[in-house]
Design a protein around this motif. Structure first.
Motif, PDB file in Angstrom:
ATOM      1  N   GLU A   1       0.850  -1.188   0.000  1.00  0.00           N
ATOM      2  CA  GLU A   1       0.000   0.000   0.000  1.00  0.00           C
ATOM      3  C   GLU A   1       0.886   1.238   0.000  1.00  0.00           C
ATOM      4  OE1 GLU A   1      -3.491   2.207   2.653  1.00  0.00           O
ATOM      5  OE2 GLU A   1      -2.372   0.542   3.506  1.00  0.00           O
ATOM      6  N   LYS A   2       0.513   2.220  -0.827  1.00  0.00           N
ATOM      7  CA  LYS A   2       1.138   3.541  -0.796  1.00  0.00           C
ATOM      8  C   LYS A   2       0.064   4.516  -0.357  1.00  0.00           C
ATOM      9  CE  LYS A   2       4.781   4.343  -2.078  1.00  0.00           C
ATOM     10  NZ  LYS A   2       6.097   4.300  -1.405  1.00  0.00           N
TER      11      LYS A   2
ATOM     12  N   ALA B   1      -6.520  11.107  -4.855  1.00  0.00           N
ATOM     13  CA  ALA B   1      -7.359  10.024  -4.342  1.00  0.00           C
ATOM     14  C   ALA B   1      -7.577   8.941  -5.383  1.00  0.00           C
ATOM     15  CB  ALA B   1      -8.704  10.584  -3.882  1.00  0.00           C
ATOM     16  N   SER B   2      -7.416   9.298  -6.658  1.00  0.00           N
ATOM     17  CA  SER B   2      -7.629   8.324  -7.730  1.00  0.00           C
ATOM     18  C   SER B   2      -6.345   7.574  -8.110  1.00  0.00           C
ATOM     19  CB  SER B   2      -8.192   9.032  -8.972  1.00  0.00           C
ATOM     20  OG  SER B   2      -7.265   9.999  -9.458  1.00  0.00           O
ATOM     21  N   ALA B   3      -5.207   7.958  -7.549  1.00  0.00           N
ATOM     22  CA  ALA B   3      -3.936   7.298  -7.885  1.00  0.00           C
ATOM     23  C   ALA B   3      -3.915   5.871  -7.345  1.00  0.00           C
ATOM     24  CB  ALA B   3      -2.773   8.102  -7.314  1.00  0.00           C
ATOM     25  N   TYR B   4      -3.222   4.999  -8.062  1.00  0.00           N
ATOM     26  CA  TYR B   4      -3.126   3.610  -7.643  1.00  0.00           C
ATOM     27  C   TYR B   4      -2.360   3.511  -6.332  1.00  0.00           C
ATOM     28  CZ  TYR B   4      -1.954  -1.354  -7.698  1.00  0.00           C
ATOM     29  OH  TYR B   4      -1.805  -2.675  -7.365  1.00  0.00           O
TER      30      TYR B   4
END
Length: 292
Positions: free
Chosen positions: A64-65, A71-74
């Motif tokens: 997890e990053k 908020a939409s970034a992987y």
């Protein structure tokens, strides 16, 4: 050659020893776990490059990053799925594995799989998280916050040691210089080694432009990774931290600053030569000092 005045305690990660008197170690892998196929491909190729350069490898990839700019970034597959993939890396290649933890509830499950628990830079002062991780007895890698002086990492070190854990790695990853850029002050390496901990130099995050999307070509300067890596090892770092990807342009996180796996072996050969020179100079200086 610059070295710490105080030889740091060596840290054992599986069969790997990181610290004074041991070979340069490598912590490397894709920034974030994308899927099992890419993780295994990266592990295989990085392991081959490291083995060719005779560099012991700790595989790193985040399940997890949590500090993405959008908020939409992987953000990764999450704890359960990500740790399952890291177990496959351990099983297939026999590599010790490292990943970030962000909250106390990550600790029990993560410590069952990971060989090293990593505290992200922005959380390097989070007492509850650090103590929970330290109490597992696992080695910890604490990334120095961009906002921290190197000597101030003594507070994180003292928290970990307060519960009897002395297996601590400290990672230098640059210091804030204005709003977006970082600078690497190489004095940080011997300063943090003087805290009695092996030091890892993170060459990739040091060249990111923060606030610029990681897939934007203007978001970092990958071409300076070898320059900073050579300088960090020359300053006395015991290990290199480098996020690597088989196809950096397609990476789902930090695409602009992940290092191409195909170029890794050549860089490692340069760095091991520098590391041997520094270690030899330090040994010679110790012998000269012992004669007086």
């Amino acid at each position: 050659m610059p070295r710490s005045m105080r030889a740091p305690r060596a840290v054992s990660v599986g069969k790997i020893k990181v610290g004074e008197g041991f070979p340069l170690a490598l912590i490397a892998g894709p920034c974030v776990i994308e899927n099992e196929k890419t993780a295994l491909e990266a592990a295989e190729k990085i392991a081959l490059a490291a083995e060719s350069a005779r560099v012991p490898l700790i595989y790193k990839s985040s399940f997890e990053k949590d500090n993405r700019s959008s908020a939409s970034a992987y953000r990764g597959p999450g704890r359960k799925k990500g740790l399952a993939i890291l177990k496959q890396v351990k099983k297939k290649f026999g590599l010790p594995v490292l990943s970030d933890i962000h909250r106390e509830e990550d600790v029990p499950e993560a410590s069952d799989t990971l060989d090293v628990l990593q505290i992200p830079a922005f959380l390097c002062q989070q007492t509850s998280l650090i103590l929970a991780a330290a109490k597992t007895g696992k080695p910890l890698n604490i990334k120095k916050g961009q906002f921290m002086a190197p000597e101030s990492m003594a507070s994180a070190v003292s928290k970990i040691r307060s519960v009897g854990n002395h297996d601590i790695l400290l990672t230098e990853r640059g210091t804030s210089f204005g709003y977006h850029r970082l600078v690497s002050d190489m004095r940080a390496v011997p300063i943090m080694r003087d805290l009695g901990c092996p030091v890892v130099f993170d060459a990739g995050h040091s060249v990111r432009y923060y606030g610029v999307p990681s897939d934007d070509p203007a978001g970092g300067e990958r071409q300076f990774i070898p320059v900073l890596a050579r300088a960090g090892i020359a300053a006395g770092a015991d290990a290199l931290f480098l996020e690597c990807h088989p196809r950096p342009a397609q990476a789902l996180c930090d695409a602009v600053t992940q290092y191409p796996v195909g170029e890794l072996r050549g860089l490692l050969e340069q760095l091991t030569a520098i590391h041997r020179t520094v270690a030899g100079a330090a040994s010679a200086a110790d012998k000269r000092g012992g004669r007086h």
